[in-house]
Enzyme design. Structure first.
Site, PDB file in Angstrom:
ATOM      1  N   ILE A   1      20.892 -10.109  52.637  1.00 20.84           N
ATOM      2  CA  ILE A   1      21.535 -11.401  52.347  1.00 20.84           C
ATOM      3  C   ILE A   1      20.762 -12.172  51.267  1.00 20.84           C
ATOM      4  O   ILE A   1      21.333 -13.045  50.607  1.00 20.84           O
ATOM      5  CB  ILE A   1      21.647 -12.229  53.655  1.00 20.84           C
ATOM      6  CG1 ILE A   1      22.758 -13.252  53.566  1.00 20.84           C
ATOM      7  CG2 ILE A   1      20.326 -12.883  54.036  1.00 20.84           C
ATOM      8  CD1 ILE A   1      23.143 -13.857  54.907  1.00 20.84           C
TER       9      ILE A   1
ATOM     10  N   GLY B   1       4.416  -8.965  56.990  1.00 16.89           N
ATOM     11  CA  GLY B   1       5.562  -9.591  56.330  1.00 16.89           C
ATOM     12  C   GLY B   1       6.886  -9.399  57.044  1.00 16.89           C
ATOM     13  O   GLY B   1       7.933  -9.726  56.503  1.00 16.89           O
ATOM     14  N   GLN B   2       6.849  -8.875  58.271  1.00 15.29           N
ATOM     15  CA  GLN B   2       8.106  -8.674  59.008  1.00 15.29           C
ATOM     16  C   GLN B   2       8.630 -10.007  59.527  1.00 15.29           C
ATOM     17  O   GLN B   2       7.885 -10.779  60.143  1.00 15.29           O
ATOM     18  CB  GLN B   2       7.885  -7.701  60.179  1.00 15.29           C
ATOM     19  CG  GLN B   2       9.180  -7.325  60.885  1.00 15.29           C
ATOM     20  CD  GLN B   2       8.990  -6.244  61.950  1.00 15.29           C
ATOM     21  OE1 GLN B   2       7.872  -5.796  62.209  1.00 15.29           O
ATOM     22  NE2 GLN B   2      10.085  -5.845  62.563  1.00 15.29           N
TER      23      GLN B   2
ATOM     24  N   HIS C   1      13.717  -2.023  60.323  1.00  8.73           N
ATOM     25  CA  HIS C   1      14.638  -1.770  59.204  1.00  8.73           C
ATOM     26  C   HIS C   1      13.869  -1.239  58.015  1.00  8.73           C
ATOM     27  O   HIS C   1      12.718  -1.613  57.785  1.00  8.73           O
ATOM     28  CB  HIS C   1      15.410  -3.040  58.825  1.00  8.73           C
ATOM     29  CG  HIS C   1      14.552  -4.245  58.638  1.00  8.73           C
ATOM     30  ND1 HIS C   1      14.048  -4.971  59.710  1.00  8.73           N
ATOM     31  CD2 HIS C   1      14.082  -4.858  57.525  1.00  8.73           C
ATOM     32  CE1 HIS C   1      13.317  -5.969  59.238  1.00  8.73           C
ATOM     33  NE2 HIS C   1      13.315  -5.907  57.917  1.00  8.73           N
ATOM     34  N   LEU C   2      14.549  -0.404  57.266  1.00 10.65           N
ATOM     35  CA  LEU C   2      14.005   0.173  56.037  1.00 10.65           C
ATOM     36  C   LEU C   2      14.678  -0.521  54.856  1.00 10.65           C
ATOM     37  O   LEU C   2      15.908  -0.463  54.725  1.00 10.65           O
ATOM     38  CB  LEU C   2      14.309   1.681  56.028  1.00 10.65           C
ATOM     39  CG  LEU C   2      13.938   2.479  54.786  1.00 10.65           C
ATOM     40  CD1 LEU C   2      12.424   2.522  54.590  1.00 10.65           C
ATOM     41  CD2 LEU C   2      14.478   3.913  54.904  1.00 10.65           C
ATOM     42  N   HIS C   3      13.875  -1.207  54.027  1.00 11.84           N
ATOM     43  CA  HIS C   3      14.417  -1.820  52.810  1.00 11.84           C
ATOM     44  C   HIS C   3      14.565  -0.743  51.737  1.00 11.84           C
ATOM     45  O   HIS C   3      13.675   0.107  51.572  1.00 11.84           O
ATOM     46  CB  HIS C   3      13.429  -2.853  52.244  1.00 11.84           C
ATOM     47  CG  HIS C   3      13.215  -4.071  53.078  1.00 11.84           C
ATOM     48  ND1 HIS C   3      13.816  -5.270  52.801  1.00 11.84           N
ATOM     49  CD2 HIS C   3      12.456  -4.281  54.182  1.00 11.84           C
ATOM     50  CE1 HIS C   3      13.421  -6.181  53.686  1.00 11.84           C
ATOM     51  NE2 HIS C   3      12.599  -5.602  54.535  1.00 11.84           N
TER      52      HIS C   3
ATOM     53  N   ASN D   1       8.331  -3.390  56.530  1.00 10.70           N
ATOM     54  CA  ASN D   1       7.336  -4.392  56.901  1.00 10.70           C
ATOM     55  C   ASN D   1       7.103  -4.307  58.409  1.00 10.70           C
ATOM     56  O   ASN D   1       8.076  -4.230  59.179  1.00 10.70           O
ATOM     57  CB  ASN D   1       7.829  -5.795  56.524  1.00 10.70           C
ATOM     58  CG  ASN D   1       7.964  -5.974  55.025  1.00 10.70           C
ATOM     59  OD1 ASN D   1       7.149  -5.478  54.263  1.00 10.70           O
ATOM     60  ND2 ASN D   1       9.011  -6.658  54.592  1.00 10.70           N
TER      61      ASN D   1
HETATM   62  P1  AMP Z   1      11.578  -8.325  56.875  1.00  6.78           P
HETATM   63  O1  AMP Z   1      10.762  -9.423  56.252  1.00  6.78           O
HETATM   64  O2  AMP Z   1      11.105  -6.952  56.494  1.00  6.78           O
HETATM   65  O3  AMP Z   1      11.725  -8.515  58.365  1.00  6.78           O
HETATM   66  O4  AMP Z   1      13.000  -8.424  56.210  1.00  6.78           O
HETATM   67  C1  AMP Z   1      14.086  -9.078  56.789  1.00  6.78           C
HETATM   68  C2  AMP Z   1      15.176  -9.050  55.764  1.00  6.78           C
HETATM   69  O5  AMP Z   1      16.403  -9.318  56.411  1.00  6.78           O
HETATM   70  C3  AMP Z   1      15.016 -10.088  54.634  1.00  6.78           C
HETATM   71  O6  AMP Z   1      14.995  -9.416  53.376  1.00  6.78           O
HETATM   72  C4  AMP Z   1      16.259 -10.967  54.813  1.00  6.78           C
HETATM   73  O7  AMP Z   1      16.778 -11.403  53.573  1.00  6.78           O
HETATM   74  C5  AMP Z   1      17.205 -10.044  55.538  1.00  6.78           C
HETATM   75  N1  AMP Z   1      18.220 -10.707  56.347  1.00  6.78           N
HETATM   76  C6  AMP Z   1      18.048 -11.694  57.245  1.00  6.78           C
HETATM   77  N2  AMP Z   1      19.221 -12.051  57.808  1.00  6.78           N
HETATM   78  C7  AMP Z   1      20.150 -11.248  57.254  1.00  6.78           C
HETATM   79  C8  AMP Z   1      21.567 -11.121  57.413  1.00  6.78           C
HETATM   80  N3  AMP Z   1      22.259 -11.898  58.261  1.00  6.78           N
HETATM   81  N4  AMP Z   1      22.223 -10.201  56.665  1.00  6.78           N
HETATM   82  C9  AMP Z   1      21.545  -9.429  55.799  1.00  6.78           C
HETATM   83  N5  AMP Z   1      20.219  -9.484  55.622  1.00  6.78           N
HETATM   84  C10 AMP Z   1      19.523 -10.395  56.324  1.00  6.78           C
END
Ligand code: AMP
Ligand code: ZN
Length: 112
Positions: free
Chosen positions: A32, A92-93, A99-101, A86
């Site tokens: 998002i 940084g999580q 989840h895998l970016h 993360n």
């Molecule tokens: P992390 O910091 O690795 O936990 O990454 C969490 C990620 O989830 C961030 O890049 C957010 O932008 C993303 N995120 C949070 N809420 C949503 C959502 N509703 N839809 C898509 N991505 C999201």
């Protein structure tokens, strides 16, 4: 399913997402708040807090998530990409559902 988990809500459809892939085990959707031209997340349907919570039983699921990255990156026309997991607040999580970016698509390689 964890009641307060945003990614569990995306998995069950109660929060919308820009889904790019789904099968019995995993879902992938666009981030998002993208950090690159293309930025999507590969997420297991089962709730697992983080990579630090994974055990031997999760080996094939983790392998599946990794192997999906190049397949979906190719579908998104990425010639190359960065993958990132993360782990923990200090890592940084922000969303505690593993989840895998997958990032790519700009002029320069995305910053990790
Ligand atoms: P992390 O910091 O690795 O936990 O990454 C969490 C990620 O989830 C961030 O890049 C957010 O932008 C993303 N995120 C949070 N809420 C949503 C959502 N509703 N839809 C898509 N991505 C999201
Ligand atoms: Zn969850």
């Amino acid at each position: 399913m964890s009641a307060d988990c945003i990614f569990c809500k995306i998995v069950n459809g109660s929060i919308p997402s820009k889904k790019i892939y789904e099968d019995d085990d995993v879902i992938a959707f666009n981030d998002i708040n993208p950090s690159a031209k293309v930025h999507f997340l590969i997420v297991p349907k089962a709730h697992i807090d983080s990579l630090a919570s994974c055990e031997a039983q999760h080996q094939s699921l983790l392998g599946k998530m990794l192997l999906l990255a190049p397949k979906l990156a190719k579908e998104q026309s990425l010639a190359g990409f960065k993958t990132l997991i993360n782990t923990g607040r200090d890592g940084g999580q922000e969303v505690f559902h593993i989840h895998l970016h997958v990032l790519g698509g700009g002029d320069k390689p995305p910053k990790a």
